[in-house]
Design an enzyme around this catalytic site. Sequence first.
Site, short mmCIF file in Angstrom:
data_model
loop_
_atom_site.label_atom_id
_atom_site.label_comp_id
_atom_site.label_asym_id
_atom_site.label_seq_id
_atom_site.Cartn_x
_atom_site.Cartn_y
_atom_site.Cartn_z
N GLY A 66 0.76 -1.25 0.00
CA GLY A 66 0.00 0.00 0.00
C GLY A 66 0.78 1.30 0.00
N TRP A 68 2.25 3.06 -2.37
CA TRP A 68 1.93 4.01 -3.44
C TRP A 68 0.59 4.70 -3.11
CZ3 TRP A 68 3.17 2.67 -9.23
CH2 TRP A 68 4.54 2.39 -9.37
N ASP A 85 -5.86 -5.01 -5.36
CA ASP A 85 -4.83 -6.06 -5.33
C ASP A 85 -5.50 -7.42 -5.16
OD1 ASP A 85 -1.52 -5.74 -4.79
OD2 ASP A 85 -2.38 -7.72 -4.39
N ASP A 101 -8.60 -10.09 -8.61
CA ASP A 101 -7.60 -10.36 -9.64
C ASP A 101 -7.85 -9.42 -10.81
OD1 ASP A 101 -6.09 -11.33 -11.72
OD2 ASP A 101 -6.64 -13.43 -11.41
N ASP A 126 1.74 -1.20 -10.46
CA ASP A 126 3.00 -1.78 -9.99
C ASP A 126 2.83 -3.30 -9.90
OD1 ASP A 126 5.62 -1.51 -9.16
OD2 ASP A 126 5.13 -1.23 -7.05
N LYS A 166 4.41 -0.72 -14.53
CA LYS A 166 5.66 -1.50 -14.39
C LYS A 166 5.79 -2.46 -15.57
CE LYS A 166 6.65 -4.05 -10.35
NZ LYS A 166 7.75 -3.57 -9.56
C1 LIG Z 1 5.46 -4.91 -6.16
S1 LIG Z 1 3.96 -5.22 -5.37
C2 LIG Z 1 3.22 -3.63 -5.30
C3 LIG Z 1 3.76 -2.72 -4.25
C4 LIG Z 1 2.92 -1.47 -4.10
N1 LIG Z 1 3.08 -0.57 -5.23
C5 LIG Z 1 3.24 -0.70 -2.85
O1 LIG Z 1 3.66 0.45 -2.97
O2 LIG Z 1 3.05 -1.22 -1.75
C6 LIG Z 1 3.06 -6.02 -6.63
C7 LIG Z 1 1.64 -6.38 -6.28
O3 LIG Z 1 0.98 -6.86 -7.44
C8 LIG Z 1 -0.05 -7.73 -6.99
N2 LIG Z 1 -0.60 -8.55 -8.09
C9 LIG Z 1 0.02 -9.52 -8.81
N3 LIG Z 1 -0.82 -10.06 -9.71
C10 LIG Z 1 -2.00 -9.40 -9.56
C11 LIG Z 1 -3.27 -9.51 -10.21
N4 LIG Z 1 -3.48 -10.40 -11.21
N5 LIG Z 1 -4.28 -8.70 -9.81
C12 LIG Z 1 -4.08 -7.81 -8.81
N6 LIG Z 1 -2.90 -7.67 -8.14
C13 LIG Z 1 -1.88 -8.44 -8.52
C14 LIG Z 1 0.66 -8.55 -5.92
O4 LIG Z 1 -0.26 -9.18 -5.07
C15 LIG Z 1 1.52 -7.48 -5.22
O5 LIG Z 1 0.86 -6.99 -4.08
#
Ligand SMILES: C[S@@+](CC[C@H](N)C(=O)[O-])C[C@H]1O[C@@H](n2cnc3c(N)ncnc32)[C@H](O)[C@@H]1O
Length: 208
Positions: A66, A68, A85, A101, A126, A166
């Site tokens: 969280g 961002w 997320d 998702d 991200d 990203k």
């Molecule tokens: C690098 S982290 C994000 C960090 C976030 N920007 C922060 O500042 O805390 C990547 C996130 O992408 C989520 N993610 C991966 N695949 C996803 C999907 N299909 N749908 C939603 N979220 C997804 C992961 O659960 C993870 O929490």
Amino acid sequence: MKKFKNKKLSHSSKLWITRQNNDPLVELAKKQNYRSRAVFKLIEIDKKLKLIKNNLNIVDLGSAPGSWSQYSSKINKNGINLALDILPMKSISNCKFLNGDFTNEITQFELMKILNGGKADLVLSDIAENSTGNKNLDSMRSNLISLTVLEFALKNLKKNGKILIKTFSGVGQQDLVQKVKTSFQKHLFIKPSASRKDSKELYLYCEL
Ligand SMILES: C[S@@+](CC[C@H](N)C(=O)[O-])C[C@H]1O[C@@H](n2cnc3c(N)ncnc32)[C@H](O)[C@@H]1O
């Protein structure tokens, strides 16, 4: 360097914990009450591009844990901050959260319903897939999701809307560039200094 020792953990988990324990940005994030060091990537990009402002509709995809959303909700006080997320996320003041998702079209529909038929000024993504250990496969899977994010943004951004997403250098990145060139007015790749040097991640910024 403080090494992490625990016989039950895999080698890669031990490496990850050792790196976290020795990373000054992890420490700084804690001191500033941010949930992740990832915030420093957004702060750096925001300083350069002035993306986060008040009174915007901001959608943050792959938002957990969280940081961002913590940063953007503080600036975008009177706008809508909407985070999504696949994992649960602890609540953040002035931020609505949808647990789902992103690749599921129903989730995307639910997300836009929360904006009450409005469109987004800014989409942040991200999202990163869990690593399989195979770098080519990881790039391909993550860039495929990024392509879905671009398509979502094209449908749901306001005129002059912006997206920061990203991506990973390698398989699938050229498909993203092709899509961006035909659909957006302007784009650029950014590697913030907070992004680890050994990571293939690169952020792609686009303007409609
Ligand atoms: C690098 S982290 C994000 C960090 C976030 N920007 C922060 O500042 O805390 C990547 C996130 O992408 C989520 N993610 C991966 N695949 C996803 C999907 N299909 N749908 C939603 N979220 C997804 C992961 O659960 C993870 O929490």
